[in-house]
Design an enzyme around this catalytic site. Structure first.
Site, short mmCIF file in Angstrom:
data_model
loop_
_atom_site.label_atom_id
_atom_site.label_comp_id
_atom_site.label_asym_id
_atom_site.label_seq_id
_atom_site.Cartn_x
_atom_site.Cartn_y
_atom_site.Cartn_z
N TYR A 144 0.96 -1.16 -0.07
CA TYR A 144 0.08 0.09 0.03
C TYR A 144 0.81 1.27 0.10
O TYR A 144 1.69 1.35 1.12
CB TYR A 144 -0.81 0.02 1.32
N ASP A 238 9.31 3.84 0.95
CA ASP A 238 8.34 4.41 1.34
C ASP A 238 8.35 4.21 2.94
O ASP A 238 7.81 3.29 3.57
CB ASP A 238 6.93 3.65 0.75
#
Ligand SMILES: *Cc1c(COP(=O)(O)O)cnc(C)c1O
Length: 440
Positions: A144, A238
């Site tokens: 995600y 990320d």
């Protein structure tokens, strides 16, 4: 007189919420440390840091002071052609703390935009280098990276993004190299890296949050990065969730022996007070945009880029995060999680207990036929609320991601709730109802 919740229900549309069936939202009027205080005086322990953003507790006086000072001095200024002290100071400080190769800071508004900027940096890097054929991203199954289109494209093709699938650009998915499956992932990567079109590899380092706090080891991630680099592929870490101490060290990437080229931050960046994102990159990437040709510049920006108030909040939060007290708090939480994990692991009703840094996840084993949309999730959610604890189970995975100020007594309350959930699982017989789309 309608209540605040009823007035909300008349005019608002909440994220990740089926508005027809969701219960009325709980009105919160104050935050104090790890607690949220409702309009009726009920106090809820915020065990998930209000969607993973809060670090030092709600209503922290130091952050509040610095934010209000900044508000009175300079609330905002455009960030093209102009700059301001808080933006410079924050970038300087972060670059001393990040992996040594990180050289430049690009501000944006949230985690999704930080990811969009990272993707655009990679694509335009190759465009500027005369290699526009390099435009494919590799990412993990179940990952995600946010809710904007680029971020959705490099995320799992899950139920939440299904209406948009035809519009998401193609990416290549790798299995997450969870312990015991490292070799498969490395082999998949090797095959992909033979292709001339691969541009970048984006990953959540060590913990895939939304996937259910799925964890893997720094050694295999370092090896994936090493192989990408050998093939000239850029790597984007990320750290939107893992940044600012969640996994133990300040950044999960600190545990790697191979450094990422680009990093994304948001969530804990401002200690959970204001929305801000940032993307950092290594010097060669930045340099590929330098030219006498204006068209080689990075054409991306938001109205509130480098908002001074958000920068001030980030500076104040960073000061707290770097203090010894915060390191000790994180170690204390980690130690408590270790003990609890040993208690619960292997018990009936528990499939796995995972833990890294201040994050603990219990994967319950409810037998057949459960999914993210299961009724069990709702039962867990309600059980936690009944104990005045805010948790958002991901299907049969329940995780703790508490603010660092959470005390041992507060942790004990959370562990007690997780124990009760195991009892609930042992008694649980799945209802025959069809799956329902619920609030995540
Ligand atoms: C939450 C999250 C995002 C998206 O951040 P938003 O601020 O919600 O847009 C991106 N990546 C990861 C790893 C996240 O956990």
């Amino acid at each position: 007189m309608p209540t605040l919740s009823e007035r909300d229900h008349a005019v608002l549309w909440h994220p990740y919420t089926q508005m027809q069936t969701a219960p009325l939202p709980i009105p919160i009027i104050r935050g104090e440390g790890s607690w949220l205080v409702a309009e009726d005086g009920t106090r809820y322990l915020d065990a998930i840091s209000s969607w993973w953003v809060n670090l030092h507790g709600h209503g922290h006086p130091h952050i509040a002071e610095r934010v209000s000072e900044q508000l009175r001095t300079l609330e905002h200024v455009l960030f093209a052609g102009f700059t301001h002290p808080a933006a410079v100071e924050l970038a300087e400080q972060l670059l001393t703390l990040l992996p040594a190769n990180q050289a430049r800071v690009f501000y944006s508004d949230n985690g999704s935009t930080a990811v969009e900027v990272a993707l655009k940096m990679v694509l335009q890097y190759f465009h500027n280098q005369g290699q526009p054929e390099r435009r494919t991203f590799i990412c993990f199954q179940n990952s995600y990276h946010g809710d904007t289109f680029g971020a959705m494209a490099v995320s799992a093709r899950g139920a939440f993004t299904e209406p948009f699938w035809p519009l998401l650009f193609d990416v290549e998915f790798l299995d997450v190299p969870v312990p015991g499956h490292e070799a498969e992932t490395l082999a998949q990567l090797d095959t992909l890296l033979l292709r001339p079109d691969v541009a970048g590899f984006i990953f959540e380092p060590l913990v895939l949050g939304t996937a259910g706090m799925v964890m893997y080891e720094p050694e295999v991630l370092s090896e994936l990065l090493r192989r990408c680099h050998q093939a000239g592929v850029l790597c984007i870490s990320d750290e939107v969730m893992t940044g600012f101490g969640r996994t133990g060290p300040l950044f999960a990437s600190e545990l790697l022996t191979e450094q990422p080229d680009i990093m994304c931050f948001s969530k804990g960046l401002t200690g959970g007070t204001l929305a801000m994102g940032l993307t950092t990159c290594a010097a060669p990437i930045y340099e590929a945009f330098l030219s006498h040709d204006k068209m080689r510049a990075l054409f991306h920006g938001h109205s509130y880029t480098a908002n001074p108030v958000a920068c001030a909040a980030a500076l104040a939060s960073l000061e707290l995060t770097r203090a010894d007290e915060c390191t000790q708090q994180r170690r204390r939480i980690e130690a408590a999680h270790t003990v609890f994990r040993q208690e619960l692991a292997g018990k009936p009703g528990v499939r796995a207990v995972r833990h890294r840094g201040t994050i603990l996840a219990v994967e319950y084993d409810p037998g057949e036929g459960t999914s993210y949309f299961s009724r069990l999730r709702d039962a867990f959610y309600q059980l936690a609320l009944d104990h005045h604890v805010v948790l958002r189970p991901l299907g049969n995975v329940v995780y703790l991601l508490p603010p660092y100020c959470t005390t041992n007594e507060e942790l004990d309350l959370l562990y007690a709730v997780l124990r009760r959930m195991r009892e609930l699982v042992l008694d649980f017989t799945p209802a025959p109802n069809l799956p329902e789309i619920l609030h995540d």
